[in-house]
Design an enzyme around this catalytic site. Sequence first.
Site, PDB file in Angstrom:
ATOM      1  N   ASP A 109       0.848  -1.198   0.000  1.00 30.28           N
ATOM      2  CA  ASP A 109       0.000   0.000   0.000  1.00 30.28           C
ATOM      3  C   ASP A 109       0.885   1.251   0.000  1.00 30.28           C
ATOM      4  O   ASP A 109       2.028   1.223  -0.481  1.00 30.28           O
ATOM      5  CB  ASP A 109      -0.973  -0.057   1.194  1.00 30.28           C
ATOM      6  CG  ASP A 109      -2.266   0.712   0.942  1.00 30.28           C
ATOM      7  OD1 ASP A 109      -2.263   1.947   1.089  1.00 30.28           O
ATOM      8  OD2 ASP A 109      -3.291   0.076   0.580  1.00 30.28           O
ATOM      9  N   ASP A 187      -5.693   5.184  -5.331  1.00 27.86           N
ATOM     10  CA  ASP A 187      -6.370   5.931  -4.264  1.00 27.86           C
ATOM     11  C   ASP A 187      -6.875   7.301  -4.746  1.00 27.86           C
ATOM     12  O   ASP A 187      -6.734   7.638  -5.936  1.00 27.86           O
ATOM     13  CB  ASP A 187      -5.396   6.065  -3.071  1.00 27.86           C
ATOM     14  CG  ASP A 187      -6.097   6.020  -1.722  1.00 27.86           C
ATOM     15  OD1 ASP A 187      -7.301   6.280  -1.654  1.00 27.86           O
ATOM     16  OD2 ASP A 187      -5.403   5.736  -0.720  1.00 27.86           O
ATOM     17  N   GLU A 220     -11.925   5.073  -4.850  1.00 27.30           N
ATOM     18  CA  GLU A 220     -12.402   6.458  -4.740  1.00 27.30           C
ATOM     19  C   GLU A 220     -13.410   6.599  -3.593  1.00 27.30           C
ATOM     20  O   GLU A 220     -14.139   7.578  -3.530  1.00 27.30           O
ATOM     21  CB  GLU A 220     -12.901   7.005  -6.082  1.00 27.30           C
ATOM     22  CG  GLU A 220     -14.029   6.279  -6.769  1.00 27.30           C
ATOM     23  CD  GLU A 220     -15.411   6.695  -6.291  1.00 27.30           C
ATOM     24  OE1 GLU A 220     -15.842   6.141  -5.265  1.00 27.30           O
ATOM     25  OE2 GLU A 220     -16.056   7.541  -6.951  1.00 27.30           O
ATOM     26  N   TRP A 221     -13.416   5.617  -2.677  1.00 24.61           N
ATOM     27  CA  TRP A 221     -14.147   5.666  -1.407  1.00 24.61           C
ATOM     28  C   TRP A 221     -15.679   5.723  -1.573  1.00 24.61           C
ATOM     29  O   TRP A 221     -16.387   6.135  -0.653  1.00 24.61           O
ATOM     30  CB  TRP A 221     -13.690   6.854  -0.549  1.00 24.61           C
ATOM     31  CG  TRP A 221     -12.216   7.073  -0.496  1.00 24.61           C
ATOM     32  CD1 TRP A 221     -11.253   6.101  -0.458  1.00 24.61           C
ATOM     33  CD2 TRP A 221     -11.522   8.334  -0.477  1.00 24.61           C
ATOM     34  NE1 TRP A 221      -9.999   6.684  -0.409  1.00 24.61           N
ATOM     35  CE2 TRP A 221     -10.131   8.055  -0.413  1.00 24.61           C
ATOM     36  CE3 TRP A 221     -11.937   9.662  -0.482  1.00 24.61           C
ATOM     37  CZ2 TRP A 221      -9.168   9.050  -0.375  1.00 24.61           C
ATOM     38  CZ3 TRP A 221     -10.984  10.661  -0.449  1.00 24.61           C
ATOM     39  CH2 TRP A 221      -9.612  10.361  -0.404  1.00 24.61           C
ATOM     40  N   VAL A 223     -17.331   7.806  -3.367  1.00 28.66           N
ATOM     41  CA  VAL A 223     -17.848   9.181  -3.378  1.00 28.66           C
ATOM     42  C   VAL A 223     -18.746   9.481  -4.582  1.00 28.66           C
ATOM     43  O   VAL A 223     -19.680  10.248  -4.469  1.00 28.66           O
ATOM     44  CB  VAL A 223     -16.734  10.255  -3.298  1.00 28.66           C
ATOM     45  CG1 VAL A 223     -16.031  10.200  -1.949  1.00 28.66           C
ATOM     46  CG2 VAL A 223     -15.738  10.122  -4.422  1.00 28.66           C
ATOM     47  N   ASP A 242     -12.730   4.260   4.425  1.00 33.94           N
ATOM     48  CA  ASP A 242     -11.868   3.208   4.985  1.00 33.94           C
ATOM     49  C   ASP A 242     -12.531   2.459   6.136  1.00 33.94           C
ATOM     50  O   ASP A 242     -13.191   3.052   6.985  1.00 33.94           O
ATOM     51  CB  ASP A 242     -10.568   3.828   5.522  1.00 33.94           C
ATOM     52  CG  ASP A 242      -9.609   4.198   4.402  1.00 33.94           C
ATOM     53  OD1 ASP A 242      -9.958   4.044   3.218  1.00 33.94           O
ATOM     54  OD2 ASP A 242      -8.492   4.645   4.734  1.00 33.94           O
TER      55      ASP A 242
END
Length: 431
Positions: A109, A187, A220-221, A223, A242
């Site tokens: 990561d 990310d 991209e979480w 969004v 996360d």
Amino acid sequence: MTKQKIRNALLVHLVILFFFSTSVVSARVVSLLQNYGNPIFRSNFHSIYDTSKYGVFQLSNGLGKTPQMGWNSWNFFACNINEMVIKETADALVSTGLADLGYVYVNIDDCWSSVTRNLKGQLVPDHKTFPSGIKALADYVHGKGLKLGIYSDAGVFTCQVRPGSIFHETDDADLFASWGVDYLKYDNCYNLGIPPKERYPPMRDALNATGQKIFYSLCEWGVEDPALWADKVGNSWRTTGDINDSWASMTTIADLNDKWAAYAGPGGWNDPDMLEVGNGGMTYQEYRAHFSIWALAKAPLLIGCDVRNLTAETLEILSNKEVIAINQDSLGVQGRKVQVSGADGCRQVWAGPLSGNRLAVALWNRCSKVATITASWEALGLESGVHVSVRDLWQHKVVTGDAVSSFSARVDIHDCQLYIFAPFTVSHSVE
Ligand SMILES: *[C@@H]1O[C@H](CO)[C@@H](O)[C@H](O)[C@H]1NC(C)=O
Ligand SMILES: *[C@@H]1O[C@H](CO)[C@@H](O)[C@H](O)[C@H]1NC(C)=O
Ligand SMILES: *[C@@H]1O[C@H](CO)[C@@H](O)[C@H](O)[C@H]1NC(C)=O
């Protein structure tokens, strides 16, 4: 007909219904719909396990036919990584037997890279922590029969403020390919406010242009609701922020990810983030639930603990072959929450279709005391007269050979029982 003949005919007609091929992705939706017409399933089966929004498989890099499995450094190590940790983890995946069970991606990561690019504008591995470079690491990992993953960001910096890949997509993809990298987690930090739909496709195209098959994991979480568009861009897409190593986080994320179940399928998976199993913030029962629900929801199974130092309990959870088989089932339909009862809906039934007309069924107790949870055939989409053989995947045994109309079990606080339901029908032709 004599009674004996009828009995024989009944036995002969005890049909475990046919298996069907899902190896050709373009045929997937068709075969699934044919299957949904099966008389063991109620007319509501289509709507319970809706797959109509599953996108056309357009990334066509041939990867992710089942959810990816492996390990990622972030949840346990965060920024404290180096090449020894990565090598020892690869060794441990092999020595524990986890690699043989399918955990093949060894994913680095954030924090592997230096804080600046070199004079040629290329990313450079941090010379203190990765002195031998990523190519040497990839060779090492490949030598173990495993695959190496790397991390970058669709912005000007990564979240830990290393150089990001926006506007450098081609150079960075070429570099990753030259190192023999097999996987990219991409990310979303420092993104200049440019929409994800604009920032993620250029890296897809750059990875494709290398000619090497590189798994593309979008982060991209959630969004911009990536389930709605990312099947054309990546092999998986994060649907949430996360995860952290707590019951509150794990349950919240499971529910948020569930909303997008209809959009997942072979080649493109919803990603509710990496596993926290073994990191110490949840109980054994809670980790078992975490692993069961991630498996059933066709989430990536990316171990997030220190595999060099596993407890027996952690290894038992992560190496449950029957649970892994649900996750890796060829049908590739995401299981989902189908029935709730009790205070705040804390008695939950999650289920999903599997190949061979079977169902994966989870009874999940999210209440603060022991509970008996019942799965009704109606909620599961089964005809009420259908007979079902029920196998418990944590006890590793058939708990009943012939359940009809509903199935109940007592479930510990925050635990999750996971089953395979194998329906069979008694033919009506002998009546
Ligand atoms: C690149 O994309 C094309 C068209 O979608 C596809 O056929 C090919 O397999 C891809 N190649 C790689 C290496 O991903
Ligand atoms: C973990 O996630 C939960 C739920 O989203 C949140 O309430 C909590 O503050 C988080 N904990 C940490 C340490 O970030
Ligand atoms: C191994 O894990 C245990 C907790 O399970 C911890 O106490 C111990 O410090 C760890 N050992 C190493 C070498 O990290």
